[in-house]
Design a protein around this motif. Structure first.
Motif, short mmCIF file in Angstrom:
data_model
loop_
_atom_site.label_atom_id
_atom_site.label_comp_id
_atom_site.label_asym_id
_atom_site.label_seq_id
_atom_site.Cartn_x
_atom_site.Cartn_y
_atom_site.Cartn_z
N MET A 1 -1.30 15.91 -0.52
CA MET A 1 -1.32 14.95 -1.61
C MET A 1 -1.31 13.53 -1.00
O MET A 1 -0.54 13.24 -0.10
N THR A 2 -2.14 12.66 -1.53
CA THR A 2 -2.25 11.30 -1.03
C THR A 2 -1.12 10.45 -1.59
O THR A 2 -0.88 10.44 -2.79
N ARG A 3 -0.43 9.74 -0.68
CA ARG A 3 0.65 8.85 -1.09
C ARG A 3 0.16 7.43 -1.12
O ARG A 3 -0.58 7.00 -0.26
N SER A 4 0.64 6.69 -2.10
CA SER A 4 0.36 5.27 -2.17
C SER A 4 1.55 4.53 -1.56
O SER A 4 2.70 4.80 -1.90
N MET A 5 1.26 3.60 -0.64
CA MET A 5 2.33 2.87 0.04
C MET A 5 2.95 1.81 -0.87
O MET A 5 2.27 1.25 -1.72
N LYS A 6 4.22 1.56 -0.64
CA LYS A 6 4.91 0.50 -1.34
C LYS A 6 5.16 -0.64 -0.36
O LYS A 6 5.17 -0.45 0.85
N THR A 7 5.36 -1.84 -0.87
CA THR A 7 5.56 -3.01 -0.03
C THR A 7 6.78 -2.86 0.87
O THR A 7 6.77 -3.32 2.02
N SER A 8 7.81 -2.21 0.39
CA SER A 8 9.04 -2.06 1.18
C SER A 8 8.86 -1.09 2.34
O SER A 8 9.64 -1.12 3.30
N GLU A 9 7.85 -0.22 2.31
CA GLU A 9 7.66 0.80 3.35
C GLU A 9 6.75 0.33 4.48
O GLU A 9 6.55 1.05 5.45
N ILE A 10 6.21 -0.87 4.38
CA ILE A 10 5.21 -1.33 5.34
C ILE A 10 5.88 -2.05 6.51
O ILE A 10 6.76 -2.89 6.32
N THR A 11 5.45 -1.72 7.72
CA THR A 11 5.90 -2.44 8.91
C THR A 11 4.73 -3.26 9.44
O THR A 11 3.64 -2.74 9.61
#
Length: 139
Positions: free
Chosen positions: A1-11
């Motif tokens: 399943m494709t996940r959509s990234m959230k701003t808090s999870e980005i490095t």
């Protein structure tokens, strides 16, 4: 399943690019890709998942053909007869930062997201830059 990234999870990482003897257009496309985050497997179009980019030696970039003399950049204040033009050579000598920002901005989204992405671009004329702590930390 494709996940959509959230701003808090980005490095975010820092990339240092030396523009010496590189072709301008190819350099700008590389920078735009890094700013958007399209080089990452977690790329999400509606989230700013790009990295910071630092360009040094901005005036030592190469141009093909006679673009330095022929290509012009126009500005207009909104008043009659206020159109001013500068050649590419003048822009490169006086304000190379503005030249890079204009070129990269054209390749980014024309939304709030694109305005947030362009803020992560840092351009410097010489080889000196103040981001040594961030760049040495990421390597």
């Amino acid at each position: 399943m494709t996940r959509s990234m959230k701003t808090s999870e980005i490095t975010r990482e820092w990339h240092l690019i030396d523009a010496t003897d590189k072709t301008f257009g190819r350099l700008i496309t590389e920078v735009a890709t890094l700013l958007r985050g399209k080089h990452k497997p977690i790329y999400t179009p509606n989230v700013d998942c790009g990295d910071f980019v630092v360009i040094i030696n901005a005036t030592k970039v190469k141009f093909s053909g006679v673009k330095l003399q022929d290509k012009e950049y126009f500005t207009h204040s909104g008043y009659f007869g206020s159109t001013k033009s500068k050649t590419l050579e003048e822009m490169l000598n006086k304000t190379p930062e503005k030249l890079y920002y204009l070129a990269v901005r054209g390749m980014l989204p024309k939304t709030k997201l694109g305005r947030a992405m362009i803020k992560k671009l840092k351009v410097y004329q010489g080889s000196e830059y103040p981001h040594t702590a961030q760049i040495s930390k990421s390597k």
